[in-house]
Every structure is written in C-alpha cells, then in structure tokens.
Design a protein around this motif. Sequence first.
Motif, PDB file in Angstrom:
ATOM      1  N   THR A 187     -13.938  68.194  24.271  1.00 57.76           N
ATOM      2  CA  THR A 187     -12.826  69.122  24.075  1.00 57.76           C
ATOM      3  C   THR A 187     -11.590  68.584  24.789  1.00 57.76           C
ATOM      4  OG1 THR A 187     -13.215  70.492  26.040  1.00 57.76           O
ATOM      5  CG2 THR A 187     -14.437  71.066  24.018  1.00 57.76           C
ATOM      6  N   ILE A 188     -10.435  69.014  24.298  1.00 55.75           N
ATOM      7  CA  ILE A 188      -9.187  68.593  24.919  1.00 55.75           C
ATOM      8  C   ILE A 188      -9.029  69.269  26.276  1.00 55.75           C
ATOM      9  CG2 ILE A 188      -6.688  68.418  24.576  1.00 55.75           C
ATOM     10  CD1 ILE A 188      -7.312  68.855  21.546  1.00 55.75           C
ATOM     11  N   SER A 189      -9.484  70.527  26.377  1.00 53.72           N
ATOM     12  CA  SER A 189      -9.395  71.245  27.654  1.00 53.72           C
ATOM     13  C   SER A 189     -10.196  70.534  28.736  1.00 53.72           C
ATOM     14  CB  SER A 189      -9.895  72.679  27.483  1.00 53.72           C
ATOM     15  OG  SER A 189      -9.072  73.400  26.591  1.00 53.72           O
ATOM     16  N   ALA A 190     -11.365  70.026  28.376  1.00 53.13           N
ATOM     17  CA  ALA A 190     -12.179  69.299  29.356  1.00 53.13           C
ATOM     18  C   ALA A 190     -11.461  68.034  29.817  1.00 53.13           C
ATOM     19  CB  ALA A 190     -13.540  68.963  28.757  1.00 53.13           C
ATOM     20  N   ALA A 191     -10.800  67.367  28.890  1.00 57.80           N
ATOM     21  CA  ALA A 191     -10.038  66.175  29.260  1.00 57.80           C
ATOM     22  C   ALA A 191      -8.902  66.526  30.210  1.00 57.80           C
ATOM     23  CB  ALA A 191      -9.508  65.492  28.010  1.00 57.80           C
ATOM     24  N   LEU A 192      -8.205  67.629  29.949  1.00 59.47           N
ATOM     25  CA  LEU A 192      -7.134  68.073  30.846  1.00 59.47           C
ATOM     26  C   LEU A 192      -7.677  68.430  32.218  1.00 59.47           C
ATOM     27  CD1 LEU A 192      -5.030  70.304  28.402  1.00 59.47           C
ATOM     28  CD2 LEU A 192      -4.194  68.268  29.614  1.00 59.47           C
TER      29      LEU A 192
ATOM     30  N   SER B 243     -10.031  67.172  33.743  1.00 56.28           N
ATOM     31  CA  SER B 243     -10.468  65.982  34.492  1.00 56.28           C
ATOM     32  C   SER B 243      -9.316  65.301  35.225  1.00 56.28           C
ATOM     33  CB  SER B 243     -11.119  64.983  33.530  1.00 56.28           C
ATOM     34  OG  SER B 243     -10.145  64.344  32.709  1.00 56.28           O
ATOM     35  N   LEU B 244      -8.071  65.698  34.928  1.00 58.66           N
ATOM     36  CA  LEU B 244      -6.927  65.025  35.528  1.00 58.66           C
ATOM     37  C   LEU B 244      -6.649  65.570  36.921  1.00 58.66           C
ATOM     38  CD1 LEU B 244      -4.464  64.996  32.475  1.00 58.66           C
ATOM     39  CD2 LEU B 244      -6.227  63.326  33.072  1.00 58.66           C
ATOM     40  N   PRO B 245      -6.110  64.737  37.808  1.00 59.93           N
ATOM     41  CA  PRO B 245      -5.762  65.217  39.149  1.00 59.93           C
ATOM     42  C   PRO B 245      -4.563  66.148  39.096  1.00 59.93           C
ATOM     43  CG  PRO B 245      -4.966  62.975  38.838  1.00 59.93           C
ATOM     44  CD  PRO B 245      -5.799  63.291  37.633  1.00 59.93           C
ATOM     45  N   GLN B 246      -4.417  67.012  40.085  1.00 60.42           N
ATOM     46  CA  GLN B 246      -3.288  67.938  40.121  1.00 60.42           C
ATOM     47  C   GLN B 246      -1.974  67.212  40.348  1.00 60.42           C
ATOM     48  OE1 GLN B 246      -3.566  71.457  39.546  1.00 60.42           O
ATOM     49  NE2 GLN B 246      -5.414  70.481  38.733  1.00 60.42           N
ATOM     50  N   THR B 247      -1.996  66.116  41.098  1.00 57.83           N
ATOM     51  CA  THR B 247      -0.799  65.303  41.340  1.00 57.83           C
ATOM     52  C   THR B 247      -1.029  63.914  40.767  1.00 57.83           C
ATOM     53  OG1 THR B 247      -0.259  66.520  43.360  1.00 57.83           O
ATOM     54  CG2 THR B 247       0.743  64.350  43.075  1.00 57.83           C
ATOM     55  N   PHE B 248      -0.154  63.495  39.861  1.00 56.73           N
ATOM     56  CA  PHE B 248      -0.345  62.205  39.184  1.00 56.73           C
ATOM     57  C   PHE B 248       0.107  61.056  40.076  1.00 56.73           C
ATOM     58  CE2 PHE B 248      -0.052  63.638  34.444  1.00 56.73           C
ATOM     59  CZ  PHE B 248      -1.065  64.551  34.664  1.00 56.73           C
ATOM     60  N   LEU B 249      -0.646  59.963  39.991  1.00 58.02           N
ATOM     61  CA  LEU B 249      -0.255  58.704  40.600  1.00 58.02           C
ATOM     62  C   LEU B 249      -0.101  57.610  39.550  1.00 58.02           C
ATOM     63  CD1 LEU B 249      -2.536  58.733  43.782  1.00 58.02           C
ATOM     64  CD2 LEU B 249      -0.122  59.403  43.585  1.00 58.02           C
ATOM     65  N   GLU B 250      -0.259  58.013  38.287  1.00 55.08           N
ATOM     66  CA  GLU B 250      -0.096  57.090  37.166  1.00 55.08           C
ATOM     67  C   GLU B 250       0.113  57.915  35.894  1.00 55.08           C
ATOM     68  OE1 GLU B 250      -3.654  55.003  35.983  1.00 55.08           O
ATOM     69  OE2 GLU B 250      -4.933  56.557  36.871  1.00 55.08           O
TER      70      GLU B 250
ATOM     71  N   THR C 170       3.408  66.114  37.797  1.00 58.07           N
ATOM     72  CA  THR C 170       3.346  64.776  37.195  1.00 58.07           C
ATOM     73  C   THR C 170       3.996  63.713  38.076  1.00 58.07           C
ATOM     74  OG1 THR C 170       5.357  65.274  35.951  1.00 58.07           O
ATOM     75  CG2 THR C 170       3.247  65.675  34.843  1.00 58.07           C
ATOM     76  N   ASN C 171       4.787  64.142  39.062  1.00 55.81           N
ATOM     77  CA  ASN C 171       5.248  63.209  40.088  1.00 55.81           C
ATOM     78  C   ASN C 171       6.020  62.025  39.498  1.00 55.81           C
ATOM     79  OD1 ASN C 171       5.440  62.469  42.820  1.00 55.81           O
ATOM     80  ND2 ASN C 171       3.604  61.183  42.706  1.00 55.81           N
ATOM     81  N   GLY C 172       6.748  62.298  38.413  1.00 54.70           N
ATOM     82  CA  GLY C 172       7.525  61.234  37.778  1.00 54.70           C
ATOM     83  C   GLY C 172       6.764  60.436  36.745  1.00 54.70           C
ATOM     84  N   PHE C 173       5.472  60.695  36.572  1.00 55.15           N
ATOM     85  CA  PHE C 173       4.666  59.990  35.581  1.00 55.15           C
ATOM     86  C   PHE C 173       4.573  60.812  34.290  1.00 55.15           C
ATOM     87  CE2 PHE C 173       3.265  58.298  39.679  1.00 55.15           C
ATOM     88  CZ  PHE C 173       3.364  56.931  39.436  1.00 55.15           C
ATOM     89  N   GLN C 174       4.009  60.199  33.242  1.00 56.02           N
ATOM     90  CA  GLN C 174       3.980  60.788  31.905  1.00 56.02           C
ATOM     91  C   GLN C 174       2.578  61.270  31.554  1.00 56.02           C
ATOM     92  OE1 GLN C 174       6.742  60.613  29.499  1.00 56.02           O
ATOM     93  NE2 GLN C 174       5.533  61.913  28.150  1.00 56.02           N
ATOM     94  N   LEU C 175       2.526  62.479  30.942  1.00 55.36           N
ATOM     95  CA  LEU C 175       1.285  62.970  30.333  1.00 55.36           C
ATOM     96  C   LEU C 175       1.483  62.998  28.832  1.00 55.36           C
ATOM     97  CD1 LEU C 175      -1.508  64.278  30.227  1.00 55.36           C
ATOM     98  CD2 LEU C 175      -0.397  66.496  30.675  1.00 55.36           C
ATOM     99  N   THR C 176       0.604  62.307  28.092  1.00 52.61           N
ATOM    100  CA  THR C 176       0.671  62.249  26.631  1.00 52.61           C
ATOM    101  C   THR C 176      -0.624  62.789  26.042  1.00 52.61           C
ATOM    102  OG1 THR C 176       2.121  60.313  26.683  1.00 52.61           O
ATOM    103  CG2 THR C 176       0.947  60.752  24.622  1.00 52.61           C
ATOM    104  N   ILE C 177      -0.493  63.674  25.067  1.00 49.78           N
ATOM    105  CA  ILE C 177      -1.632  64.165  24.292  1.00 49.78           C
ATOM    106  C   ILE C 177      -1.326  63.852  22.842  1.00 49.78           C
ATOM    107  CG2 ILE C 177      -3.059  66.148  23.683  1.00 49.78           C
ATOM    108  CD1 ILE C 177      -2.081  67.508  26.237  1.00 49.78           C
ATOM    109  N   ALA C 178      -2.173  63.032  22.182  1.00 49.59           N
ATOM    110  CA  ALA C 178      -1.823  62.555  20.846  1.00 49.59           C
ATOM    111  C   ALA C 178      -3.057  62.244  20.023  1.00 49.59           C
ATOM    112  CB  ALA C 178      -0.958  61.294  20.954  1.00 49.59           C
TER     113      ALA C 178
END
Length: 596
Positions: free
Chosen positions: A12-17, A19-26, A49-57
């Motif tokens: 699921t897409i929700s499960a993938a989300l 799995s991400l850390p609360q603060t991005f380092l990449e 996102t700390n200046g980083f990009q989140l893409t869902i596609a």
Amino acid sequence: MIRVNNNNTFTTISAALNSLPQTFLEDYLIEILDNGVYQEVLVISSFNTNGFQLTIAGVEGTRPTIDNNFLSGSAIITSGVENLLIRNIRFINADIENESGAIIRCNNVKNHTYEDLELNFGFCGFRGTDQLENCTFKNILIKNVTAGTFRLGDGLNPYPDLKNILIEDIKFDHSSTNPIITGTSNRNFGPGLVLKSAENLIVKNIRSLNGIQYDMGVIEQSVSPLVENFKGTYLKIIDCENTLFKNVDLLEQGIYLENSIGFSAFHCTLGDINMVLSQSITELKGCIFPKGLTLNIASPQNFGTESHNAFGVNISQQYIAFYYSDGTPPLIVNDFSLNNWQLSQGAGSVYSSNPDDFLRNNEGYLLATSIGIGLVPNMINGITTDITGHLRSFPTDAGAYETSLNNNPMNYQDIKNFLSERIIGQTAASSTDIGNAIKNLIDVIEGSMYSRTLVDFVEPVTNDGSENFILCAYNVPGNLLSKNGDKIRFKYNGYFASNDISKVFRFQGILGYTFGGTQANGKSWTIEGTFTRLGTSGGKIALTRTVSGEVPFVGEFIGFGDIASDWPFNLLTTSASGSITFTHGYIDFIPGASNQ
C-alpha cells in the motif's frame, strides 16, 4: 506494488509513507509499479522535508488509481508539508456530498507540484483554503466534480492565501454544462474555478474536451492575476487589481467585473464586460466585441486606451457606451459620433453593425468575411500564439484565434496532447471508443503529413489590369492520388475588391477549361475541389464556388492528364479593365481519407 527509493517494497502507498522518517536527510521517491487500484486515503502531514523532495508517482507506462471509495473526506490530504511532487496517478471517488470531499486537499503547503493527473468524481478537484505558496497544478484531466475544479483560498485570512500559483494545461470532461451526479445534494456548479486572495496567480491553457463550454467561476481579492489561453462562457473578477487577459474566449456571455481596479485584455473574444463598482480599464487591444462595449465606469479618466479592436453594436445600435458614476454625461459612440471617437481613441479599430461581420466556425475561427481578419499588424504584449497554442503570423487576427492557422499541419505537441487526452490512461473507455480515437488520430496525422499551404496572401496581390492576369499558379502532386476515390481539397478564402464592377476571376485547369466568373467587387469567396480517380490515368475535379450573397455554383473538370503527373491550376482575372486586389487568403492542398 510500491517501491521506495528503488529499494524496499510495500503493498500500500500508506505503508510506504509510514516507512519514511519524520525528518528527511535525503530525497524520497515512492513509485507505484503497476496499474493497480489502491483503496486508501493518503494523509501527508507529519513530515519535515528539511529542504529535500518527496515524490509519489506512477512509473512511466502505468496509470495507477487511488480510489477513495466514497469515504468521507478526500483521496489525498496534505497539510504543513513542503517540497511535494505527485505525478501520473488517477484519483477517483471522493465524497461528493460533503464540502470536505475535494479529491485532493492541500493546506499550509509550500513548493508543491501536481502534474499528469486524472481526477474523477468528487465535490471538487482541488481544495486549499489556507496558505498555499509556490504551487503548480499542470496537465490535469478533471471529470465529474460539481463544485469547481479548483477551490483555492477563502479570503478570510490575512492576505494573501495564495502566492505564486500556476494552474496550467487543465482539461475538463463533463457530460453537461451543469453536471448533476445521481445521489448528490443541490451542488450543481460544474467545473468552474473559485480562486481567492492570490498574489501572482497564473491560469492558462484551460479548455473543455467535449465541446461543451462552461461558466468558468470567479477570481476574487487578487493582485495581478493573469488569465491566458482560456475558453468558457463567463468569468467573474471581483475585488481584483491589475487583471490581465490574453487569448481569452468568453463570447457567449463575457466578463463580470466588480469593484476591481485596472483591467487589460489583449487578443480576446468577449461577449460583454459587465462592470459593477469597478474603477478602471487600462487597455483593450486586438479584441473582438461582437455585441459592442458597454461599461459602467468611475469617470472618463478611468478608461485608458483601446486600439485594433473590432466592435459590433449593442441592442441600442451603439458601438461603445460608457456610463460614469461621477455624474459625467455618458459617452456614446455610434455611426454619428464615430469620427469624433476615432480622433482620440481607436487607432486601427474597426466597427460594423452587421452581425455577419463577426461570424465564426464551430472551432471559433473567424470566417473570411469578418472585419477582424488580419486587423493587428504587430505583436501585442508578447503574444506570439493564439488560444490553441499555434504561432501567429503578422498581421494577425483580432480575437483569440488566428484564422489562417485553422488548416495548419498538426505538430508533434498536438499529436502528443491528442494521445494523452483521448487514449493514454483511458482504461475505462470501450474498445470502440479507443478504436475511433485511433482512427481519428490516423486521419489527422495523414492530413498533417501532406497538408501544405501553397499560397498565403498575407500581403495584397494586385493585378496590373491586363487580361488573364495570373494571380497565382500551383501544382497538385498527382502521385499522391493513387487509390480510386482519393480526394483532395484546394481552397481560397479571402477578400477581393475591384474598381471595375465587371471584373471577374476564373479557375483554369491543364487543358484550358475554366470555371467561375463572378463580379469581384467587395465580396469574399471560396472554391473547393474534390479529385476522384476514374481509371489508371485521369480523373475529374468537382468544384464548388461559394460567393457571399450568391447561390453556390458547381462545375467539373474531367480527364486531366495522368495521375502520376502534377496537375497545374491557375487563378486568373478575365477583364482587361480596372484592377483587382486579393488579401488575407490562402490556397492549400489537403488529401482526404481514402475510400477503400
């Protein structure tokens, strides 16, 4: 199957989300690898996102679907998140009974891009009432929404709610002007826009796919909104400053301006401008007003300039009527006062009380008889294309369309758009629908490959008074006419005028046969020819001549040469007296579809 950064997979897409850390380092890329239907609601709100990009596609070659299954709320909710890109996904079945049932909802967001999406069935397409900044919505097909495609900003918070917003390449596909979806309450607003409290708002390339035109909604409390390449029946501008329209077609009704300061329109086709408490018009140039121009304006000083416009008349037979709220007597421009108006305004503008001078075909292009043809000599405000995106040639037509481009070959981008709109991602379409779309595309591409303009009379062509003066000569490539029943079309549309009432034109074929003969003075005309093969060599050309104000005449040339040879034709004048001038026309050669 869902994959994160080319590594871990999820169902699921929700499960993938999650799995991400609360603060991005990449940067993080969530890819949907199949055409599956995912019945879930995506909530994206807790990430720094700390200046980083989140893409869902969806990956290239797929079109995954997120199905909200008519649950309360939206298919996707984003709040407080920066740097988000959502691409190549279909979102369907949001709650249509609830105002929260926007298919995609976004509040307090920055640096978001939504592109290459399809949204189908919901209260509205996008909804975001609070603080959207640097957001792009691009190449989106929206179907079956009853309260607007975009509802952004609410005008209640400190100005602005919206900052640096681009809404571009948006396509509607609804079944009626006010679609009613079974089981809904009385929310029947169709696909219009509701945009409030914006700074640096651009709305461009907005159109309907099914030929139905819609009330396009409202833009409120905004500074310097730009509306470009935009077609509908009506649009309201309320409490705005310095609004700019380019290539806008609102012929059926027009624009409603309320309490707005500074409005400019370039290359627009407008039914009316209804002003209530509005302060000023800055500039009108290269526009068409078939119903005249009637304004309620603050004072004479609040109208700027107008030029190279085409004006019809209102119900009172007035080209222009300005009514002033400061008590100044109204300004009325009609046939009696036109000369005075043109002393201070109206450079290059034209006026006619004949409705036929503003006729258009079904696609919106002016007919050859229109007074707006070739009216604008030079580029206006950086506009180099018409409303369809085709390059303008100069002098160009007033209004939103460039008529001489009506038969131009389809270019790569046109073909790409056709495919993306009618075939790609339309898995719900029947095999018949897809088959018809492909057939239509083949016909268009075939015409694009062979269609060419042989003569383009942008500048006047004038004969020297000699008999049988050849205005133009051209060859039809016979080797393209290979199948029995193949057809071609050659056509000239334009104006001509003569100082001799007996001056006539004629069409001459290879064996000297002539066709035509009509008085030239002050009329427009069209000749169309259809080729039919009659054997291994030879054939016939069936010609139809249409002259304004006359009954069409039909004739034929038969037995012209070998099919493999070029077929020359001349356009001549027949009288030695006087002169004749042709302007704003073209002759082209377009093979039609073969009769198998």
